[in-house]
Design an enzyme around this catalytic site. Structure first.
Site, PDB file in Angstrom:
ATOM      1  N   ARG A 156      -3.884  -9.845   4.539  1.00 23.03           N
ATOM      2  CA  ARG A 156      -4.358  -9.829   2.929  1.00 23.03           C
ATOM      3  C   ARG A 156      -2.873  -9.645   2.588  1.00 23.03           C
ATOM      4  NH1 ARG A 156      -6.177  -6.062  -0.461  1.00 23.03           N
ATOM      5  NH2 ARG A 156      -7.413  -7.185  -1.953  1.00 23.03           N
ATOM      6  N   LYS A 199       0.714  -0.945   0.021  1.00 24.62           N
ATOM      7  CA  LYS A 199      -0.101  -0.005   0.039  1.00 24.62           C
ATOM      8  C   LYS A 199       1.379   1.118   0.268  1.00 24.62           C
ATOM      9  CE  LYS A 199      -4.377  -1.796   1.338  1.00 24.62           C
ATOM     10  NZ  LYS A 199      -5.745  -1.714   2.301  1.00 24.62           N
TER      11      LYS A 199
HETATM   12  C1  8Y4 Z   1      -0.944  -1.579  -4.003  1.00 22.61           C
HETATM   13  C2  8Y4 Z   1      -1.323  -2.903  -3.978  1.00 22.61           C
HETATM   14  C3  8Y4 Z   1      -1.658  -0.663  -4.045  1.00 22.61           C
HETATM   15  C4  8Y4 Z   1      -2.870  -3.169  -3.624  1.00 22.61           C
HETATM   16  C5  8Y4 Z   1      -2.829  -0.760  -3.104  1.00 22.61           C
HETATM   17  C6  8Y4 Z   1      -3.456  -1.522  -2.823  1.00 22.61           C
HETATM   18  C7  8Y4 Z   1      -8.127  -4.121   1.991  1.00 22.61           C
HETATM   19  C8  8Y4 Z   1      -9.070  -4.977   1.416  1.00 22.61           C
HETATM   20  C9  8Y4 Z   1      -7.997  -3.985  -0.308  1.00 22.61           C
HETATM   21  C10 8Y4 Z   1      -8.063  -4.253   3.133  1.00 22.61           C
HETATM   22  C11 8Y4 Z   1      -9.707  -5.891   3.214  1.00 22.61           C
HETATM   23  C12 8Y4 Z   1      -5.282  -2.529  -1.751  1.00 22.61           C
HETATM   24  C13 8Y4 Z   1     -10.307  -5.898  -0.985  1.00 22.61           C
HETATM   25  C14 8Y4 Z   1      -6.728  -1.849  -1.776  1.00 22.61           C
HETATM   26  N1  8Y4 Z   1      -7.112  -3.246   0.842  1.00 22.61           N
HETATM   27  N2  8Y4 Z   1      -9.904  -6.265   1.815  1.00 22.61           N
HETATM   28  N3  8Y4 Z   1      -9.274  -4.906  -0.089  1.00 22.61           N
HETATM   29  N4  8Y4 Z   1      -8.717  -5.334   4.047  1.00 22.61           N
HETATM   30  N5  8Y4 Z   1     -10.620  -6.155   4.181  1.00 22.61           N
HETATM   31  N6  8Y4 Z   1      -4.123  -1.711  -2.456  1.00 22.61           N
HETATM   32  O1  8Y4 Z   1      -6.803  -3.231   3.794  1.00 22.61           O
HETATM   33  O2  8Y4 Z   1      -4.969  -3.636  -1.674  1.00 22.61           O
HETATM   34  S1  8Y4 Z   1      -7.882  -3.230  -2.032  1.00 22.61           S
END
Ligand code: 8Y4
Length: 260
Positions: free
Chosen positions: A238, A204
């Site tokens: 996750r 993130k």
């Molecule tokens: C690079 C890769 C930059 C991924 C940003 C991201 C969460 C989630 C997401 C979380 C739960 C993400 C669906 C965002 N984050 N579900 N989902 N908790 N429960 N961004 O923190 O991965 S998507």
């Protein structure tokens, strides 16, 4: 919890088509690396992402859930906020709902109550498209806790068993760097709700804000954050990089429980 994103740019067949076969292989690899749950998502919730229709989301995730279910026996969670997708995904073989909107979409509470599968309730300030436009908190840890408490109460009132609920503070969802840092410092306060705590920090942007690294170079930062989350009491992490994350959190967890 291994992340399986089903978006048009992921798992291409070489042409313009998405390949469920490639998604299945990625799930296989994460399971071989030790994933206990595969989180399948078709709607991007990254900052600024546009929303998609019910039909588009179903077309992305249902064939993949069916393939994984028929070939592997690891539990599948469906990352969605749409009640129609929740029903179809559970019918296709998902056994958990992961909802970044904490069942606040019309009909979602009723769907969760009818389906009686575990549900992760996540905190978000605002909506994905605009959530990073100046998020504001007086006390982020307390506000996130109050929100999750209120959503837990709503779920129980709507007929979702408390035993099925998981809570998640939603790192990066309408939160600035300092908000995310304070939330991690105060993460253990969420344990007062007496529910399993899920944390998603993998790759993130809070890591980018601290280290100024592109998304493909955020592994070590992700492992540090995952270790802190487990130290603070998180029980589900996750993550994209399952093998590395499991090593980090096993070490963190063994240190945490030593002598107890
Ligand atoms: C690079 C890769 C930059 C991924 C940003 C991201 C969460 C989630 C997401 C979380 C739960 C993400 C669906 C965002 N984050 N579900 N989902 N908790 N429960 N961004 O923190 O991965 S998507």
């Amino acid at each position: 919890m291994g992340i399986l994103n089903i978006t048009p740019d992921s798992f291409s067949d070489g042409g313009d088509f998405f390949s469920p076969e490639k998604a299945l292989n990625h799930a296989r690899q994460m399971i071989a690396e030790g994933a206990a749950i595969i989180d399948v998502g078709g709607e991007s919730t990254r900052p600024g992402a546009a929303s998609i229709s019910i039909d588009e989301e179903l077309a992305r995730v249902i064939p993949v859930i069916e393939r994984i279910r028929s070939e592997l026996d690891t539990p599948i969670s469906i990352d969605t906020s749409k009640p129609e997708v929740m029903y179809a995904a559970v019918a296709a073989g998902s056994s958990m709902i992961n909802d970044v909107r904490a069942l606040q979409v019309e009909g979602a509470l009723e769907a969760a109550a009818a389906l009686q599968v575990p549900v992760c309730l996540m905190h978000m300030q605002g909506e994905p498209r605009t959530m990073q436009h100046g998020p504001k908190y007086r006390n982020v840890a307390l506000e996130v806790k109050a929100f999750l408490q209120q959503r837990v109460d709503c779920c129980v009132a709507a007929g979702v068993s408390r035993e099925l609920l998981v809570i998640d503070p939603g790192f990066g969802f309408g939160k600035g760097l300092a908000d995310n840092q304070l939330l991690l410092q105060g993460l253990d306060g969420l344990l007062d709700l007496n529910l399993p705590l899920l944390v998603g920090v993998s790759r993130k942007s809070m890591i980018a804000h601290m280290l100024d690294l592109p998304v493909d170079e955020r592994l070590y930062g992700s492992l540090s954050l995952a270790s802190i989350a487990v130290w603070q009491g998180a029980s589900i992490i996750r993550a994209h990089d399952v093998a590395a994350t499991l090593q980090a959190i096993r070490v963190s967890y063994m240190c945490k429980i030593a002598g107890k």
